[in-house]
Design a protein around this motif. Structure first.
Motif, PDB file in Angstrom:
ATOM      1  N   PRO A 466       0.814  -1.235   0.000  1.00 49.12           N
ATOM      2  CA  PRO A 466       0.000   0.000   0.000  1.00 49.12           C
ATOM      3  C   PRO A 466       0.836   1.268   0.000  1.00 49.12           C
ATOM      4  CG  PRO A 466      -0.072  -1.069   2.157  1.00 49.12           C
ATOM      5  CD  PRO A 466       0.603  -2.033   1.226  1.00 49.12           C
ATOM      6  N   LEU A 467       2.046   1.210   0.579  1.00 52.68           N
ATOM      7  CA  LEU A 467       2.892   2.404   0.596  1.00 52.68           C
ATOM      8  C   LEU A 467       3.307   2.807  -0.812  1.00 52.68           C
ATOM      9  CD1 LEU A 467       4.421   4.490   2.330  1.00 52.68           C
ATOM     10  CD2 LEU A 467       6.356   2.915   2.349  1.00 52.68           C
ATOM     11  N   LEU A 468       3.590   1.813  -1.648  1.00 55.56           N
ATOM     12  CA  LEU A 468       4.031   2.089  -3.012  1.00 55.56           C
ATOM     13  C   LEU A 468       2.886   2.069  -4.008  1.00 55.56           C
ATOM     14  CD1 LEU A 468       7.329   0.002  -3.132  1.00 55.56           C
ATOM     15  CD2 LEU A 468       6.994   2.373  -2.450  1.00 55.56           C
ATOM     16  N   SER A 469       1.669   2.103  -3.517  1.00 53.79           N
ATOM     17  CA  SER A 469       0.513   2.072  -4.405  1.00 53.79           C
ATOM     18  C   SER A 469       0.510   3.287  -5.329  1.00 53.79           C
ATOM     19  CB  SER A 469      -0.772   2.059  -3.584  1.00 53.79           C
ATOM     20  OG  SER A 469      -1.906   2.171  -4.416  1.00 53.79           O
ATOM     21  N   PRO A 470       0.173   3.092  -6.611  1.00 56.81           N
ATOM     22  CA  PRO A 470       0.164   4.233  -7.544  1.00 56.81           C
ATOM     23  C   PRO A 470      -0.755   5.363  -7.112  1.00 56.81           C
ATOM     24  CG  PRO A 470       0.004   2.158  -8.739  1.00 56.81           C
ATOM     25  CD  PRO A 470      -0.147   1.835  -7.290  1.00 56.81           C
ATOM     26  N   SER A 471      -1.786   5.068  -6.342  1.00 57.00           N
ATOM     27  CA  SER A 471      -2.691   6.135  -5.920  1.00 57.00           C
ATOM     28  C   SER A 471      -1.982   7.152  -5.053  1.00 57.00           C
ATOM     29  CB  SER A 471      -3.875   5.535  -5.153  1.00 57.00           C
ATOM     30  OG  SER A 471      -3.423   4.906  -3.960  1.00 57.00           O
ATOM     31  N   LEU A 481       6.548  12.472   0.423  1.00 53.53           N
ATOM     32  CA  LEU A 481       6.374  11.844   1.729  1.00 53.53           C
ATOM     33  C   LEU A 481       6.657  10.348   1.672  1.00 53.53           C
ATOM     34  CD1 LEU A 481       3.146  13.721   2.893  1.00 53.53           C
ATOM     35  CD2 LEU A 481       5.424  13.923   3.894  1.00 53.53           C
ATOM     36  N   VAL A 482       6.185   9.697   0.605  1.00 54.16           N
ATOM     37  CA  VAL A 482       6.437   8.258   0.458  1.00 54.16           C
ATOM     38  C   VAL A 482       7.936   7.995   0.394  1.00 54.16           C
ATOM     39  CG1 VAL A 482       6.181   6.291  -1.092  1.00 54.16           C
ATOM     40  CG2 VAL A 482       4.217   7.746  -0.615  1.00 54.16           C
ATOM     41  N   LEU A 483       8.664   8.790  -0.373  1.00 53.37           N
ATOM     42  CA  LEU A 483      10.109   8.594  -0.485  1.00 53.37           C
ATOM     43  C   LEU A 483      10.807   8.845   0.848  1.00 53.37           C
ATOM     44  CD1 LEU A 483      10.761  10.239  -3.974  1.00 53.37           C
ATOM     45  CD2 LEU A 483      10.912   7.810  -3.414  1.00 53.37           C
ATOM     46  N   GLU A 484      10.370   9.860   1.573  1.00 53.45           N
ATOM     47  CA  GLU A 484      10.997  10.148   2.872  1.00 53.45           C
ATOM     48  C   GLU A 484      10.729   9.022   3.872  1.00 53.45           C
ATOM     49  OE1 GLU A 484      11.245  14.930   3.324  1.00 53.45           O
ATOM     50  OE2 GLU A 484       9.226  14.079   3.379  1.00 53.45           O
ATOM     51  N   ILE A 485       9.541   8.433   3.817  1.00 55.07           N
ATOM     52  CA  ILE A 485       9.251   7.279   4.673  1.00 55.07           C
ATOM     53  C   ILE A 485      10.150   6.113   4.312  1.00 55.07           C
ATOM     54  CG2 ILE A 485       7.474   5.565   5.256  1.00 55.07           C
ATOM     55  CD1 ILE A 485       5.403   7.841   4.838  1.00 55.07           C
ATOM     56  N   LEU A 486      10.319   5.870   3.020  1.00 53.71           N
ATOM     57  CA  LEU A 486      11.233   4.816   2.577  1.00 53.71           C
ATOM     58  C   LEU A 486      12.653   5.070   3.081  1.00 53.71           C
ATOM     59  CD1 LEU A 486      10.169   4.110  -1.120  1.00 53.71           C
ATOM     60  CD2 LEU A 486      10.010   2.543   0.821  1.00 53.71           C
ATOM     61  N   HIS A 487      13.089   6.312   3.040  1.00 60.65           N
ATOM     62  CA  HIS A 487      14.427   6.638   3.523  1.00 60.65           C
ATOM     63  C   HIS A 487      14.562   6.307   5.002  1.00 60.65           C
ATOM     64  CE1 HIS A 487      14.769   9.835   0.083  1.00 60.65           C
ATOM     65  NE2 HIS A 487      14.699   8.595  -0.359  1.00 60.65           N
ATOM     66  N   ASN A 488      13.545   6.652   5.794  1.00 54.92           N
ATOM     67  CA  ASN A 488      13.594   6.342   7.226  1.00 54.92           C
ATOM     68  C   ASN A 488      13.771   4.855   7.473  1.00 54.92           C
ATOM     69  OD1 ASN A 488      13.338   8.975   8.075  1.00 54.92           O
ATOM     70  ND2 ASN A 488      11.144   8.865   8.459  1.00 54.92           N
TER      71      ASN A 488
END
Length: 804
Positions: A466-471, A481-488
């Motif tokens: 769900p984090l990488l969902s296209p929506s 925000l998604v990329l920053e969460i991935l970085h964390n």
């Protein structure tokens, strides 16, 4: 008072004669000590007479109070105090009743000195430990009277302070006396707490003039504490809370909310924060969750109040959580997050509702309301982040999953905003986007500082999908925000700060990158889910609304993946991805603006420069450096230092550029092959995985980016050695999906893919696929002379004639 004549005195009971003798002719002379010693010896020797002694002293004191003979009143109370201190037998109970009756008489009088005198006597009595508990004695009157004294408004400031201090000390005495009693639970009844707690809070409020606020407050001495109602009330409040137990904790906390509500102390909330800090530090640590639950409940009660009031309550919750996180939080973890997320949604509802309803009002009013709601939202996110960052790893993982499950998706009914309870409607897309941003910001706070031992623990499939969902990628801020969460979650060695910004790094060794050998679990993760990460980066580069920050975060994503997860196989995949990104900019099938095309070129340059130095292959580094040097001379807009400047001259087209400006696959393969890398897969262009979301989204189908030549080469057997690894991976993914996906989904997908293959290759391969419309879940497939008839879908063995 004249003494009784000798004849009459001889006829009076001995205890009365002893009592009369302690009073001098002139009250100024004070208590007759010799006679007081006789009275004390008699009381100790004949304890059954204590009740009569007390009754007679009370009678004399009442008469003297009425006649305003305050000197004799002082002597009577001094005598009572000495008798109390000397006698501790069971017979003292009736005497105490007389004593309390006398104290009550003094407290009821309008004379401040007598009120203080009665209070002092009561405090001395409260410090006496009785041998046996009293099962009938109640202190309702004293609670009410001392509480009233705490609110004294005498016209004389010194007298006012004196009475307030007496009231606070009296409450402290009641608390000590009742807590030490076996029937101490009576003091915790709501009718008593509703008087005691507000009285203490009233005195704890420091009303200072402007001059006193200029300098820092000085530390009070012991004497100042006794003379300062605020400090004395705070000490009493701490003592009260420290004696609270599991069953009566809530009764002591709830009046605090009533006081703060009544006096409007949530905005500003300095005093409220101070109160709850005192509460959290005073109570026993295992009861912290009670206070947090009460704050959450009060937040629900005040959910329709002004934004600043709600923000004040949330700030108090933050302070309470900050203290509770160091001890026992109890079973309230999910309740805290669930309540906060609910109020985050309510705040967004109010913000967008005000925007709609205030369309015709002044701009100032609308902006003010929106900005107040933003204060609430920021306070909620800050609280979520602080609470989450203090949880143990296993609980933090659960909270990450919990928050991710709350993120709404555009176009679905299950996660749509419910605003019926608020009485207004606004565009769903706008509300959903705001909620998405707020929840992802909350998730970003929770994941900050999270260090998982393996990447699988940090990014489990139920969370990664769900984090990488296209929506979540249709908006620039959401993607950031998604990329920053991935970085964390990916950055387990705190390298992100060293990679901040996008640039050509002259010498990567200067960054002092920290890394460990790739674990077996991480290798397994990349085999299973690496394509999802590549696909997310690939699609993120194709968005038209990308700004500099998006490119910076994409660069950091590639760099962190290299540091934390890259073995030799992953390095080859990342190079294939980088070349595919370069092709996006050159071919431009998506009609991207020139800034985006140059930005992608700059991203590829910055990353390949980083990667080449990380793997330290000289020939590879030489090729990358040569391309970058050529660009700096002939096409500096292909480098991040130029393209992301405010004023950058963009080219009109990229078609006429020489190959020297591009990174070439054959050159890279040649350089890596000489260093022992398996470079066969470099000849296979990177193609992102096709998912059902791609077909349902508004993007151009990813399938359209696959060239017919590549398909033909694959199906006709050309370059099979180079495609072997890709085929194995695709087969594994197919098997995994068929093991986990629902039957109906598999049937629908097989039909779709079969039709797609028919449309593209029927003329060349003379391939016919005819899925029967039967509900049995079977398909009849013919390809040349091979026949697969009536094969159940979930048992089908797919030959190499479909694109997965």
């Amino acid at each position: 008072m004249p003494r009784v004549c000798c004849c009459c005195a001889a006829l009076r009971p001995r205890y009365k004669r002893l009592v009369d003798n302690i009073f001098p002719e002139d009250p100024k002379d004070g208590l007759v000590k010799a006679d007081m010693e006789k009275l004390t010896f008699y009381a100790v020797s004949a304890p059954e007479k204590l009740d009569r002694i007390g009754a007679y002293l009370a009678e004399r004191l009442s008469r003297d109070v009425v006649r305003h003979r305050y000197g004799y009143v002082l002597i009577a109370m001094e005598a009572l105090d000495q008798l109390l201190m000397a006698c501790h037998s069971q017979s003292i109970k009736p005497f105490v009743e007389s004593f309390l009756h006398m104290v009550a008489k003094l407290l009821e009088s309008g004379e401040p000195k007598l009120q203080v005198l009665g209070t002092n006597s009561f405090v001395k009595f409260a410090n006496i430990e009785e041998d046996t508990p009293s099962y009938h004695r109640r202190y309702d009157f004293f609670v009410s009277r001392f509480s009233a004294m705490c609110h004294s408004c005498d016209h004389d400031p010194e007298t006012q302070t004196e009475i307030r201090i007496a009231g606070i000390r009296g409450i402290q005495g009641v608390v000590r006396k009742t807590v030490n009693d076996e029937l101490r639970a009576t003091i915790w009844e709501p009718q008593h707490m509703d008087k005691i707690v507000p009285s203490l809070l009233f005195n704890m409020q420091k009303i200072e003039d402007i001059d006193s606020r200029i300098g820092p407050p000085s530390s009070p001495t012991g004497g100042e504490k006794e003379e300062n109602p605020a400090l004395l009330a705070e000490n009493c409040f701490r003592e009260l809370l420290g004696r609270a137990t599991y069953g009566n904790m809530n009764n002591a906390v709830r009046p605090v909310f009533a006081h703060l509500d009544h006096h409007r102390l949530w905005d500003p909330n300095e005093f409220a924060v101070s109160c709850f800090k005192i509460i959290m530090y005073s109570i026993q640590a295992q009861y912290s969750h009670h206070v947090i639950q009460e704050i959450l409940g009060h937040l629900d009660v005040r959910k329709r109040d002004s934004p600043r009031v709600r923000a004040g309550i949330i700030q108090v919750l933050l302070e309470a959580v900050a203290i509770a996180a160091k001890g026992s939080i109890g079973p309230t973890v999910l309740e805290v997050f669930n309540t906060l997320l609910k109020h985050l949604r309510i705040s967004v509802d109010f913000e967008l509702g005000d925007r709609r309803s205030s369309a015709g009002s002044t701009t100032f009013s609308t902006n003010s309301k929106e900005s107040d709601e933003r204060i609430v939202q920021n306070a909620i996110i800050q609280t979520i982040g602080f609470f989450g960052s203090n949880l143990p790893d296993y609980q933090r993982s659960e909270i990450m999953m919990f928050i991710m499950g709350k993120v709404p998706v555009l176009g679905t009914t299950s996660q749509s905003l419910d605003t019926s309870h608020l009485g207004f409607v606004y565009p769903t897309d706008l509300g959903t986007r705001r909620i998405q941003i707020m929840l992802l910001r909350s998730l970003l706070m929770v994941t900050s500082g999270y260090k998982a031992t393996t990447i699988t623990n940090a990014l489990p499939p139920p969370f990664l999908d769900p984090l990488l969902s296209p929506s979540l990628m249709e908006d620039s801020e959401l993607r950031q925000l998604v990329l920053e969460i991935l970085h964390n979650l990916i950055d387990r060695h705190d390298n992100r700060a060293k990679l901040r910004g996008i640039r050509i790094i002259p010498d990567v060794s200067d960054l002092k990158i920290k890394r460990d050998k790739i674990s077996r679990q991480d290798v397994s993760f990349m085999k299973k889910h690496g394509q999802q990460l590549y696909r997310h980066i690939y699609l993120g580069c194709k968005e038209e609304d990308n700004v500099q920050k998006n490119f910076e975060l994409l660069f950091t994503s590639l760099a962190l993946t290299t540091i934390e997860l890259a073995n030799e196989e992953v390095v080859i995949d990342l190079i294939r991805l980088a070349i595919a990104l370069q092709d996006i900019a050159i071919i431009n099938e998506d009609n991207l603006p020139m800034f985006n095309r140059c930005g992608v070129m700059a991203l590829v340059a910055a990353y390949l420069n980083f990667l080449s130095q990380m793997i330290a292959v000289p020939a590879f580094c030489q090729h990358v450096s040569k391309v970058i040097e050529t660009r700096s001379l002939e096409a500096s807009y292909f480098l991040p230092e130029t393209i992301f400047k405010d004023k950058c001259n963009l080219p009109k087209s990229l078609e006429k550029h020489e190959k020297d400006l591009f990174f070439l696959t054959n050159k890279i393969a040649e350089s890596l092959g000489g260093s022992g890398y398996s470079v066969e897969r470099l000849s296979v262009p990177y193609v992102p995985q096709v998912t059902d979301e791609d077909r349902l989204s508004r993007r151009k189908s990813i399938v359209d980016t696959v060239s017919i030549q590549d398909i033909l080469k694959w199906h006709l057997g050309g370059d099979n050695n180079g495609l072997e690894e890709q085929e194995k991976e695709k087969r594994r993914l197919v098997i995994e999906k068929f093991q986990k996906a629902p039957f109906e989904e598999i049937a629908a997908q097989c039909e779709t893919k079969a039709n797609l293959l028919h449309d593209r290759l029927a003329q060349i391969l003379e391939l016919t696929i005819r899925p029967p419309p039967s509900p049995s879940g079977t398909m009849t497939i013919t390809a040349g002379h091979a026949h697969y008839q009536s094969v159940p879908v979930y048992e089908m063995k797919f030959p190499d004639l479909c694109v997965y």
